[in-house]
Design a protein around this motif. Structure first.
Motif, PDB file in Angstrom:
ATOM      1  N   VAL A 138      68.969 -13.757  50.282  1.00 27.77           N
ATOM      2  CA  VAL A 138      69.703 -12.701  49.579  1.00 27.77           C
ATOM      3  C   VAL A 138      71.153 -12.793  50.023  1.00 27.77           C
ATOM      4  O   VAL A 138      71.438 -12.849  51.218  1.00 27.77           O
ATOM      5  CB  VAL A 138      69.153 -11.296  49.905  1.00 27.77           C
ATOM      6  N   SER A 139      72.067 -12.849  49.066  1.00 29.19           N
ATOM      7  CA  SER A 139      73.488 -12.910  49.407  1.00 29.19           C
ATOM      8  C   SER A 139      74.303 -12.433  48.221  1.00 29.19           C
ATOM      9  O   SER A 139      73.813 -12.422  47.083  1.00 29.19           O
ATOM     10  CB  SER A 139      73.899 -14.349  49.788  1.00 29.19           C
ATOM     11  N   PRO A 140      75.552 -12.022  48.432  1.00 31.93           N
ATOM     12  CA  PRO A 140      76.388 -11.545  47.324  1.00 31.93           C
ATOM     13  C   PRO A 140      76.638 -12.647  46.294  1.00 31.93           C
ATOM     14  O   PRO A 140      76.630 -13.840  46.602  1.00 31.93           O
ATOM     15  CB  PRO A 140      77.694 -11.130  48.021  1.00 31.93           C
ATOM     16  N   VAL A 240      62.637  -4.924  38.949  1.00 30.23           N
ATOM     17  CA  VAL A 240      62.104  -4.981  40.305  1.00 30.23           C
ATOM     18  C   VAL A 240      63.024  -4.155  41.201  1.00 30.23           C
ATOM     19  O   VAL A 240      64.172  -3.876  40.851  1.00 30.23           O
ATOM     20  CB  VAL A 240      61.997  -6.433  40.826  1.00 30.23           C
ATOM     21  N   ASP A 241      62.512  -3.766  42.375  1.00 32.20           N
ATOM     22  CA  ASP A 241      63.311  -2.909  43.247  1.00 32.20           C
ATOM     23  C   ASP A 241      63.647  -3.559  44.585  1.00 32.20           C
ATOM     24  O   ASP A 241      64.151  -2.893  45.490  1.00 32.20           O
ATOM     25  CB  ASP A 241      62.575  -1.588  43.506  1.00 32.20           C
ATOM     26  N   ASP A 242      63.388  -4.853  44.699  1.00 29.27           N
ATOM     27  CA  ASP A 242      63.637  -5.571  45.941  1.00 29.27           C
ATOM     28  C   ASP A 242      64.596  -6.724  45.642  1.00 29.27           C
ATOM     29  O   ASP A 242      64.321  -7.561  44.774  1.00 29.27           O
ATOM     30  CB  ASP A 242      62.310  -6.110  46.505  1.00 29.27           C
ATOM     31  N   ALA A 243      65.698  -6.784  46.382  1.00 24.63           N
ATOM     32  CA  ALA A 243      66.677  -7.845  46.141  1.00 24.63           C
ATOM     33  C   ALA A 243      66.083  -9.227  46.367  1.00 24.63           C
ATOM     34  O   ALA A 243      66.522 -10.204  45.747  1.00 24.63           O
ATOM     35  CB  ALA A 243      67.892  -7.644  47.048  1.00 24.63           C
ATOM     36  N   ALA A 244      65.090  -9.335  47.249  1.00 26.47           N
ATOM     37  CA  ALA A 244      64.454 -10.641  47.482  1.00 26.47           C
ATOM     38  C   ALA A 244      63.823 -11.178  46.210  1.00 26.47           C
ATOM     39  O   ALA A 244      63.818 -12.391  45.968  1.00 26.47           O
ATOM     40  CB  ALA A 244      63.410 -10.529  48.589  1.00 26.47           C
ATOM     41  N   LEU A 245      63.310 -10.303  45.354  1.00 25.65           N
ATOM     42  CA  LEU A 245      62.694 -10.737  44.098  1.00 25.65           C
ATOM     43  C   LEU A 245      63.745 -11.197  43.096  1.00 25.65           C
ATOM     44  O   LEU A 245      63.447 -12.008  42.211  1.00 25.65           O
ATOM     45  CB  LEU A 245      61.855  -9.604  43.502  1.00 25.65           C
ATOM     46  N   LEU A 246      64.965 -10.680  43.219  1.00 26.98           N
ATOM     47  CA  LEU A 246      66.044 -11.164  42.356  1.00 26.98           C
ATOM     48  C   LEU A 246      66.445 -12.590  42.713  1.00 26.98           C
ATOM     49  O   LEU A 246      67.002 -13.315  41.881  1.00 26.98           O
ATOM     50  CB  LEU A 246      67.274 -10.260  42.491  1.00 26.98           C
ATOM     51  N   ASN A 247      66.176 -12.981  43.947  1.00 28.10           N
ATOM     52  CA  ASN A 247      66.625 -14.287  44.437  1.00 28.10           C
ATOM     53  C   ASN A 247      65.520 -15.331  44.526  1.00 28.10           C
ATOM     54  O   ASN A 247      65.800 -16.514  44.663  1.00 28.10           O
ATOM     55  CB  ASN A 247      67.273 -14.119  45.817  1.00 28.10           C
ATOM     56  N   SER A 248      64.261 -14.903  44.471  1.00 28.64           N
ATOM     57  CA  SER A 248      63.157 -15.857  44.583  1.00 28.64           C
ATOM     58  C   SER A 248      62.775 -16.464  43.245  1.00 28.64           C
ATOM     59  O   SER A 248      61.998 -17.415  43.189  1.00 28.64           O
ATOM     60  CB  SER A 248      61.933 -15.175  45.202  1.00 28.64           C
ATOM     61  N   ASP A 249      63.304 -15.922  42.144  1.00 27.04           N
ATOM     62  CA  ASP A 249      62.944 -16.445  40.825  1.00 27.04           C
ATOM     63  C   ASP A 249      63.552 -17.823  40.605  1.00 27.04           C
ATOM     64  O   ASP A 249      64.529 -18.199  41.249  1.00 27.04           O
ATOM     65  CB  ASP A 249      63.398 -15.477  39.735  1.00 27.04           C
ATOM     66  N   LYS A 284      74.062 -10.434  39.972  1.00 27.61           N
ATOM     67  CA  LYS A 284      72.709 -10.939  39.766  1.00 27.61           C
ATOM     68  C   LYS A 284      71.846 -11.005  41.025  1.00 27.61           C
ATOM     69  O   LYS A 284      70.628 -11.125  40.921  1.00 27.61           O
ATOM     70  CB  LYS A 284      72.757 -12.347  39.152  1.00 27.61           C
ATOM     71  N   THR A 285      72.447 -10.940  42.206  1.00 27.38           N
ATOM     72  CA  THR A 285      71.674 -11.252  43.409  1.00 27.38           C
ATOM     73  C   THR A 285      71.337 -10.054  44.278  1.00 27.38           C
ATOM     74  O   THR A 285      70.608 -10.195  45.255  1.00 27.38           O
ATOM     75  CB  THR A 285      72.429 -12.272  44.271  1.00 27.38           C
ATOM     76  N   PHE A 287      71.398  -5.321  44.601  1.00 30.00           N
ATOM     77  CA  PHE A 287      71.648  -4.013  44.003  1.00 30.00           C
ATOM     78  C   PHE A 287      72.980  -3.423  44.475  1.00 30.00           C
ATOM     79  O   PHE A 287      73.381  -2.366  44.008  1.00 30.00           O
ATOM     80  CB  PHE A 287      70.490  -3.062  44.333  1.00 30.00           C
ATOM     81  N   ALA A 288      73.608  -4.072  45.410  1.00 34.88           N
ATOM     82  CA  ALA A 288      74.934  -3.661  45.881  1.00 34.88           C
ATOM     83  C   ALA A 288      75.943  -4.723  45.445  1.00 34.88           C
ATOM     84  O   ALA A 288      75.595  -5.896  45.289  1.00 34.88           O
ATOM     85  CB  ALA A 288      74.924  -3.518  47.407  1.00 34.88           C
ATOM     86  N   PRO A 289      77.188  -4.309  45.215  1.00 34.10           N
ATOM     87  CA  PRO A 289      77.730  -2.972  45.456  1.00 34.10           C
ATOM     88  C   PRO A 289      77.543  -1.984  44.312  1.00 34.10           C
ATOM     89  O   PRO A 289      77.881  -0.813  44.456  1.00 34.10           O
ATOM     90  CB  PRO A 289      79.211  -3.252  45.691  1.00 34.10           C
ATOM     91  N   ILE A 290      77.011  -2.425  43.149  1.00 33.38           N
ATOM     92  CA  ILE A 290      76.883  -1.528  41.999  1.00 33.38           C
ATOM     93  C   ILE A 290      75.485  -1.649  41.416  1.00 33.38           C
ATOM     94  O   ILE A 290      74.995  -2.761  41.171  1.00 33.38           O
ATOM     95  CB  ILE A 290      77.925  -1.861  40.906  1.00 33.38           C
ATOM     96  N   ALA A 291      74.844  -0.515  41.209  1.00 27.75           N
ATOM     97  CA  ALA A 291      73.567  -0.466  40.488  1.00 27.75           C
ATOM     98  C   ALA A 291      73.555   0.813  39.673  1.00 27.75           C
ATOM     99  O   ALA A 291      73.605   1.923  40.234  1.00 27.75           O
ATOM    100  CB  ALA A 291      72.394  -0.501  41.460  1.00 27.75           C
ATOM    101  N   PHE A 292      73.526   0.673  38.349  1.00 19.40           N
ATOM    102  CA  PHE A 292      73.544   1.840  37.477  1.00 19.40           C
ATOM    103  C   PHE A 292      72.129   2.400  37.345  1.00 19.40           C
ATOM    104  O   PHE A 292      71.184   1.698  36.961  1.00 19.40           O
ATOM    105  CB  PHE A 292      74.093   1.469  36.100  1.00 19.40           C
ATOM    106  N   GLY A 293      72.018   3.689  37.681  1.00 22.99           N
ATOM    107  CA  GLY A 293      70.763   4.411  37.552  1.00 22.99           C
ATOM    108  C   GLY A 293      71.071   5.878  37.335  1.00 22.99           C
ATOM    109  O   GLY A 293      72.239   6.296  37.312  1.00 22.99           O
ATOM    110  N   ILE A 294      70.033   6.666  37.186  1.00 23.36           N
ATOM    111  CA  ILE A 294      70.222   8.084  36.875  1.00 23.36           C
ATOM    112  C   ILE A 294      70.864   8.805  38.063  1.00 23.36           C
ATOM    113  O   ILE A 294      70.459   8.630  39.216  1.00 23.36           O
ATOM    114  CB  ILE A 294      68.872   8.722  36.509  1.00 23.36           C
TER     115      ILE A 294
END
Length: 473
Positions: A138-140, A240-249, A284-285, A287-294
């Motif tokens: 996981v990295s910026p 997904v809610d885990d940054a690791a899953l954004l990077n393992s794909d 893409k990698t 949820f920081a520094p920006i993640a739009f949610g309610i």
């Protein structure tokens, strides 16, 4: 009797003549010189290593023998084939058996000269070699945006791993004179630290460097842009809610959505079950520094703060359309029914549309390319067949076992018994890091290298023209 005695003497004479090289004359009578490049070779099971040595003899060299019973190695190199050799540079490659058990193995090198004299040296081959540099799991992103606020803060966050042992990780932002060095004991480091930034529009360079105990290193660099809310050219949906899953794909997570107007975006998404949670990311990698949610203080608008934003929860199965504006925070969530028709899988497809009499086969689509299990090499006659979902006919999936290091490349195509390339087929919006599929067009793929061994899932939606390829577990 005398006759037989004379014949015996003649046989002994002839035998001794054959064993002796009449042209050989001792020069110094000394054993060969044998100087190995190293006394220890570090490798690992299944990996090739090289044995190097400098061998000399004034009388001339006859052979080199390499021996280790655990490796099933007993190799003799004949040095007499091209005349008399006085110097020889040993450079022998050998691959360790992948199923070897043990830590250290003595490999014996024996050199013989023309006078029959020998020299022996032993090299220890150990299984503790380190050939892989650390990996940032996981990295910026290469470029990230930090929104300008009364208190502007950057959360530097990353995970790094090494297959053997990490040593040191360095973090720096030269423009801010920020430097940090972390000594690591173990194989992994999860780093998070908040850094206060000047409340002004600016750009900074974030530099990361991880080094393992073997001295192998990996570097990452990100440009940090501090600004008011930008009009992001791209926006992504994360389910997904885990940054690791954004990077393992392999690709497809998070999923690219549509920018419809300045600061305004539209996401179309199929929820395979009730309760799916969505957020929107301009990077893409992580949820920081920006993640739009309610916004938890006002559920009618979205907030950009990943620390407090709540996901948009989809209440049931089906297709959804979500529109939102990142400047105002306004958003809308609704369901819809696709206007296009799903593929009629199993219906007859003519092998030659210009000659109906040539016959047909049931329509099937699959992955056609290279590196895929149970599929031909770029052969439309032998694709990895995709399975159509029983409830959503637009959705197709396939699962496969893949080994780390495997290189795969493919498009999605209809099966054809003759190896033709019929429609329908789908390629990619771009060959490098694709983000969407193109029906009956697009670019051929690049090559994807599998990072982790295991079970993988490929999903493709013919309506959304989006696909994902990721580890199952």
């Amino acid at each position: 009797m005398r006759k037989y005695f004379n014949m015996l003497l003649l046989s002994l004479f002839l035998l001794s003549s054959c064993e002796k090289d009449d042209d050989f004359i001792d020069v110094d009578g000394l054993p060969p010189g044998l100087l190995t490049e190293t006394e220890k070779i570090a490798t690992e099971p299944g990996r090739e290593f090289i044995i190097k040595a400098k061998i000399t003899d004034n009388d001339g060299l006859r052979s080199v023998n390499l021996k280790n019973s655990d490796f099933h190695l007993n190799k003799t190199i004949d040095l007499t084939l091209d005349g008399i050799v006085h110097e020889y540079d040993l450079n022998y490659k050998f691959k360790v058996p992948a199923d070897i058990k043990g830590d250290q193995f003595p490999l014996e090198i024996t050199v013989t000269d023309l006078g029959g004299r020998t020299s022996t040296s032993t090299v220890i081959v150990s299984m503790d070699g380190d050939f892989d540099a650390p990996v940032f799991t996981v990295s910026p992103d290469q470029e990230i945006t930090v929104l300008l606020k009364p208190s502007t803060r950057l959360n530097v966050k990353f995970n790094v791993e090494d297959n053997k042992a990490l040593d040191v990780v360095k973090v720096s932002i030269p423009e801010l004179n920020y430097e940090k060095e972390v000594r690591v004991e173990g194989k992994s480091l999860s780093f998070i630290e908040g850094i206060n930034l000047p409340a002004a529009v600016a750009a900074y360079t974030l530099q990361l460097k991880a080094t393992d105990k073997a001295g192998l290193s990996t570097e990452k660099q990100s440009i940090i842009r501090v600004s008011e809310m930008p009009d992001f050219p791209k926006m992504y949906l994360s389910d997904v809610d885990d940054a690791a899953l954004l990077n393992s794909d392999v690709f497809g997570r998070p999923m690219l959505i549509e920018r419809t107007a300045p600061f305004t975006y539209r996401a179309r998404y199929y929820a395979e079950k009730a309760g799916v949670e969505l957020r929107f990311l301009p990077q893409k990698t992580d949820f920081a520094p920006i993640a739009f949610g309610i916004d938890p203080e006002n559920s009618k608008v979205l907030t950009d703060d990943p620390e407090i934003s709540k996901p948009i929860v989809l209440g049931s199965k089906g297709y959804y359309e979500i529109t939102f504006n990142v400047k105002s925070g306004e958003y809308h969530v609704g369901t819809y029914t696709p206007a296009d028709k799903p593929l009629a899988i199993g219906t007859p497809m003519l092998l030659d549309p210009t000659r109906p009499g040539e016959g047909s086969i049931p329509l099937q689509i699959g992955l056609v390319g290279a590196g895929l299990p149970d599929a031909g090499n770029w052969n439309p006659a032998e694709p990895l067949i995709l399975t159509q979902d029983s409830e959503n006919k637009f959705l197709f999936t396939a699962e496969m076992n893949l080994t780390a290091g495997t290189v795969v490349e493919f498009i999605i195509s209809a099966q054809h018994s003759w190896g033709w390339w019929p429609e329908p087929f789908w390629r990619w919006d771009r060959s490098n890091d694709p983000e969407s599929n193109v029906s009956n067009g697009g670019e051929n793929p690049g090559k994807w290298t599998i990072k982790t061994s295991g079970r993988y899932v490929f999903k493709f939606d013919t309506h959304l023209k989006r696909s994902q390829f990721f580890p199952k577990n």
